[in-house]
Enzyme design. Structure first.
Site, PDB file in Angstrom:
ATOM      1  N   CYS A  66      25.718  38.019  42.599  1.00 30.60           N
ATOM      2  CA  CYS A  66      26.978  37.541  43.186  1.00 30.60           C
ATOM      3  C   CYS A  66      26.946  37.630  44.722  1.00 30.60           C
ATOM      4  O   CYS A  66      26.457  38.604  45.299  1.00 30.60           O
ATOM      5  CB  CYS A  66      28.143  38.371  42.644  1.00 30.60           C
ATOM      6  SG  CYS A  66      29.744  37.788  43.221  1.00 30.60           S
ATOM      7  N   CYS A  70      31.526  43.447  46.965  1.00 32.62           N
ATOM      8  CA  CYS A  70      32.433  44.489  46.446  1.00 32.62           C
ATOM      9  C   CYS A  70      31.667  45.804  46.268  1.00 32.62           C
ATOM     10  O   CYS A  70      30.681  45.846  45.505  1.00 32.62           O
ATOM     11  CB  CYS A  70      33.042  44.040  45.125  1.00 32.62           C
ATOM     12  SG  CYS A  70      33.709  42.359  45.206  1.00 32.62           S
ATOM     13  N   CYS A  73      30.495  47.245  42.770  1.00 29.62           N
ATOM     14  CA  CYS A  73      30.004  46.358  41.720  1.00 29.62           C
ATOM     15  C   CYS A  73      28.483  46.306  41.605  1.00 29.62           C
ATOM     16  O   CYS A  73      27.769  46.091  42.586  1.00 29.62           O
ATOM     17  CB  CYS A  73      30.556  44.956  41.954  1.00 29.62           C
ATOM     18  SG  CYS A  73      30.203  43.846  40.571  1.00 29.62           S
ATOM     19  N   CYS A 110      37.743  38.535  26.709  1.00 27.27           N
ATOM     20  CA  CYS A 110      37.748  38.365  28.165  1.00 27.27           C
ATOM     21  C   CYS A 110      36.338  38.030  28.634  1.00 27.27           C
ATOM     22  O   CYS A 110      35.394  38.778  28.354  1.00 27.27           O
ATOM     23  CB  CYS A 110      38.172  39.664  28.845  1.00 27.27           C
ATOM     24  SG  CYS A 110      39.731  40.298  28.241  1.00 27.27           S
ATOM     25  N   CYS A 141      40.955  35.351  28.024  1.00 20.43           N
ATOM     26  CA  CYS A 141      41.108  35.733  29.422  1.00 20.43           C
ATOM     27  C   CYS A 141      39.780  35.429  30.117  1.00 20.43           C
ATOM     28  O   CYS A 141      38.726  35.571  29.502  1.00 20.43           O
ATOM     29  CB  CYS A 141      41.435  37.221  29.522  1.00 20.43           C
ATOM     30  SG  CYS A 141      41.702  37.786  31.227  1.00 20.43           S
ATOM     31  N   CYS A 201      46.575  38.329  35.007  1.00 19.01           N
ATOM     32  CA  CYS A 201      46.074  39.678  34.740  1.00 19.01           C
ATOM     33  C   CYS A 201      45.565  40.199  36.072  1.00 19.01           C
ATOM     34  O   CYS A 201      44.607  39.655  36.623  1.00 19.01           O
ATOM     35  CB  CYS A 201      44.949  39.599  33.711  1.00 19.01           C
ATOM     36  SG  CYS A 201      44.091  41.164  33.447  1.00 19.01           S
ATOM     37  N   ARG A 273      46.512  48.067  30.991  1.00 22.20           N
ATOM     38  CA  ARG A 273      45.238  48.158  30.278  1.00 22.20           C
ATOM     39  C   ARG A 273      44.388  49.309  30.821  1.00 22.20           C
ATOM     40  O   ARG A 273      44.058  49.330  32.009  1.00 22.20           O
ATOM     41  CB  ARG A 273      44.486  46.820  30.378  1.00 22.20           C
ATOM     42  CG  ARG A 273      45.338  45.672  29.837  1.00 22.20           C
ATOM     43  CD  ARG A 273      44.599  44.370  29.707  1.00 22.20           C
ATOM     44  NE  ARG A 273      45.527  43.286  29.395  1.00 22.20           N
ATOM     45  CZ  ARG A 273      45.939  42.938  28.167  1.00 22.20           C
ATOM     46  NH1 ARG A 273      45.487  43.596  27.115  1.00 22.20           N
ATOM     47  NH2 ARG A 273      46.794  41.946  27.983  1.00 22.20           N
TER      48      ARG A 273
HETATM   49  N1  SAM Z   1      33.677  38.068  39.973  1.00 21.42           N
HETATM   50  C1  SAM Z   1      34.984  38.147  39.474  1.00 21.42           C
HETATM   51  C2  SAM Z   1      35.915  38.854  40.386  1.00 21.42           C
HETATM   52  O1  SAM Z   1      35.486  39.798  41.026  1.00 21.42           O
HETATM   53  O2  SAM Z   1      37.074  38.515  40.433  1.00 21.42           O
HETATM   54  C3  SAM Z   1      35.068  38.730  38.108  1.00 21.42           C
HETATM   55  C4  SAM Z   1      34.248  39.897  37.640  1.00 21.42           C
HETATM   56  S1  SAM Z   1      34.634  41.477  38.308  1.00 21.42           S
HETATM   57  C5  SAM Z   1      33.298  42.440  37.726  1.00 21.42           C
HETATM   58  C6  SAM Z   1      36.105  42.053  37.467  1.00 21.42           C
HETATM   59  C7  SAM Z   1      36.715  43.363  37.888  1.00 21.42           C
HETATM   60  O3  SAM Z   1      36.013  44.451  37.308  1.00 21.42           O
HETATM   61  C8  SAM Z   1      36.729  43.703  39.358  1.00 21.42           C
HETATM   62  O4  SAM Z   1      37.776  43.089  40.030  1.00 21.42           O
HETATM   63  C9  SAM Z   1      36.922  45.206  39.333  1.00 21.42           C
HETATM   64  O5  SAM Z   1      38.302  45.518  39.401  1.00 21.42           O
HETATM   65  C10 SAM Z   1      36.329  45.622  38.002  1.00 21.42           C
HETATM   66  N2  SAM Z   1      35.096  46.399  38.206  1.00 21.42           N
HETATM   67  C11 SAM Z   1      33.903  45.903  38.609  1.00 21.42           C
HETATM   68  N3  SAM Z   1      32.992  46.885  38.732  1.00 21.42           N
HETATM   69  C12 SAM Z   1      33.622  48.035  38.422  1.00 21.42           C
HETATM   70  C13 SAM Z   1      33.201  49.409  38.398  1.00 21.42           C
HETATM   71  N4  SAM Z   1      31.979  49.779  38.727  1.00 21.42           N
HETATM   72  N5  SAM Z   1      34.107  50.338  38.036  1.00 21.42           N
HETATM   73  C14 SAM Z   1      35.364  49.969  37.702  1.00 21.42           C
HETATM   74  N6  SAM Z   1      35.812  48.695  37.726  1.00 21.42           N
HETATM   75  C15 SAM Z   1      34.964  47.740  38.083  1.00 21.42           C
HETATM   76 FE1  SF4 Z   2      31.051  39.530  42.499  1.00 23.04          FE
HETATM   77 FE2  SF4 Z   2      31.251  41.919  41.385  1.00 23.04          FE
HETATM   78 FE3  SF4 Z   2      32.811  41.295  43.428  1.00 23.04          FE
HETATM   79 FE4  SF4 Z   2      33.219  40.091  41.056  1.00 23.04          FE
HETATM   80  S1  SF4 Z   2      33.478  42.266  41.513  1.00 23.04           S
HETATM   81  S2  SF4 Z   2      33.178  39.125  43.072  1.00 23.04           S
HETATM   82  S3  SF4 Z   2      31.100  39.994  40.325  1.00 23.04           S
HETATM   83  S4  SF4 Z   2      30.548  41.483  43.494  1.00 23.04           S
END
Ligand code: SAM
Ligand code: SF4
Ligand code: DTB
Length: 358
Positions: A66, A70, A73, A110, A141, A201, A273
């Site tokens: 990606c 973040c 992530c 989801c 979702c 959501c 949730r």
């Molecule tokens: N890329 C899309 C986005 O970021 O909107 C969707 C996928 S993203 C992995 C979905 C959500 O998962 C993130 O917004 C975050 O809140 C949660 N998430 C991701 N990694 C996480 C982690 N290591 N621990 C807890 N929540 C996490």
């Molecule tokens: Fe990409 Fe992970 Fe951020 Fe979603 S949460 S935008 S998958 S880096």
């Protein structure tokens, strides 16, 4: 309002508001724990069956690589988490996984993609996934990153029930966690999804080194949207090696329950949730989260890229707590607080009269 007894305030607070102040929300967060829980549980009972928790299941339809950064992530190309990136899954594979999830008791499916935003050519495939999962009779979702209005229209027409787009944290702390997009961009996508008539959501993550005010502010932002998100995922950070947050200080479990309780109080009719992080939680902590108003979990062995407790553990947990899965989504009952007796009284602690299934 905060001077009234917790039970009295809870009855008044069953009607959704979107004029929360940070000070008021902060005072709730800081209530004596028992008062906070009693108030949240009372609001929960006025709107939902307290002994029913929805089973949702996740699938990563496009993993890793990606462009966003973040800090939490595993899927960001900016971090060395060691995750192998893969292409968008084929529709048939997604449907096979969804069938398995349904057979395991999940009523909500989801699908998440590691994108900043989908490309136009991906949308045909994604739309077919939504249509196929809907046809199985599951709630759908998706979380695909930012969307154009055309994408939103296509997802809505395909029958997508919810779009997940988390604000993740407070506006203040956001830039400490993500630099490749802004808090305002997040809110803009959420607003356009809502305007199109889809359910929203949106929630966040705690345990990223944020302070109490950040948690409170995140919930104030969500609760003060024109309409509350229909669904509010609260994730406990899963600290992933190789990500900037790998060494984040874990949140005090009591503060985690406070966050759930505050979400329940401020967004009384939304699904709250209990999302990522359950492998690190005891049964007792999860029980407190359900008491405080959480009414959905992710089931299955994996979330998107990380471990989840799995069916056997969750079945045992539900049995231990006398909790049942939701057959279909239960909606908050707007008449509940007025139409029924006072189930905050000690004699009525088992009242289920305020919940109804759709
Ligand atoms: N890329 C899309 C986005 O970021 O909107 C969707 C996928 S993203 C992995 C979905 C959500 O998962 C993130 O917004 C975050 O809140 C949660 N998430 C991701 N990694 C996480 C982690 N290591 N621990 C807890 N929540 C996490
Ligand atoms: Fe990409 Fe992970 Fe951020 Fe979603 S949460 S935008 S998958 S880096
Ligand atoms: C949400 O708030 N949490 C889910 C879902 N929405 C998409 C995702 C949790 C991901 C946890 C980390 C992982 O498995 O990669």
């Amino acid at each position: 309002m905060l001077n009234r007894s917790p039970a009295q305030s809870a009855r008044d607070d069953t009607v959704p508001r979107n004029d929360w102040t940070r000070a008021e929300a902060g005072q709730l967060y800081a209530l004596p724990f028992n008062d906070l829980l009693f108030r949240a549980a009372t609001i929960h009972r006025a709107n939902f069956d307290p002994n029913k928790v929805q089973r949702s299941q996740l699938l990563s339809i496009k993993t890793g690589g990606c462009a966003e950064d973040c800090g939490y992530c595993s899927q960001s190309a900016h971090h060395a988490s060691g995750l192998k990136a893969s292409k968008l899954m084929e529709v048939e594979r997604v449907l096979a996984e969804a069938r398995k999830a349904k057979a395991g008791g999940a009523t909500r499916y989801c699908m998440g993609a590691a994108w900043r935003e989908p490309k136009a050519r991906d949308m045909d495939v994604v739309v077919a996934m939504v249509q196929g999962v809907k046809a199985l009779g599951m709630e759908t979702c998706m979380t695909l990153g930012m969307l154009t209005d055309t994408d939103i229209g296509r997802l809505k027409d395909a029958g997508l029930d919810y779009y997940n787009h988390n604000i993740d944290t407070s506006e203040r702390y956001y830039s400490q966690v993500i630099t490749t997009r802004t808090f305002a961009e997040r809110l803009d996508t959420i607003a356009r999804v809502r305007e199109a008539g889809m359910k929203v959501c949106s929630g966040g993550i705690v345990g990223m080194g944020e302070n109490e005010a950040d948690r409170v502010d995140m919930l104030v932002t969500l609760a003060n949207l024109d309409e509350h998100p229909d669904s509010v995922p609260i994730n406990m950070l899963i600290a992933i090696p190789g990500t900037p947050l790998e060494n984040a200080e874990p949140i005090d479990p009591i503060d985690f329950v406070r966050t759930i309780a505050l979400a329940r109080i401020m967004m009384p009719r939304s699904f709250v949730r209990l999302s990522a992080g359950r492998t690190a939680m005891s049964d007792e902590l999860q029980a407190l989260c359900f008491f405080a108003g959480a009414n959905s979990i992710f089931v299955g062995d994996t979330l998107l890229t990380t471990d989840n407790p799995g069916e056997d553990k969750d079945d045992a947990l539900f049995r231990r707590l006398g909790i049942e899965g939701l057959d279909s989504e239960a909606h908050a009952d707007p008449q509940a607080a007025d139409a029924h007796h006072d189930c905050t009284s000690a004699a009525d602690v088992g009242c289920h009269g305020h919940a109804r299934s759709a």
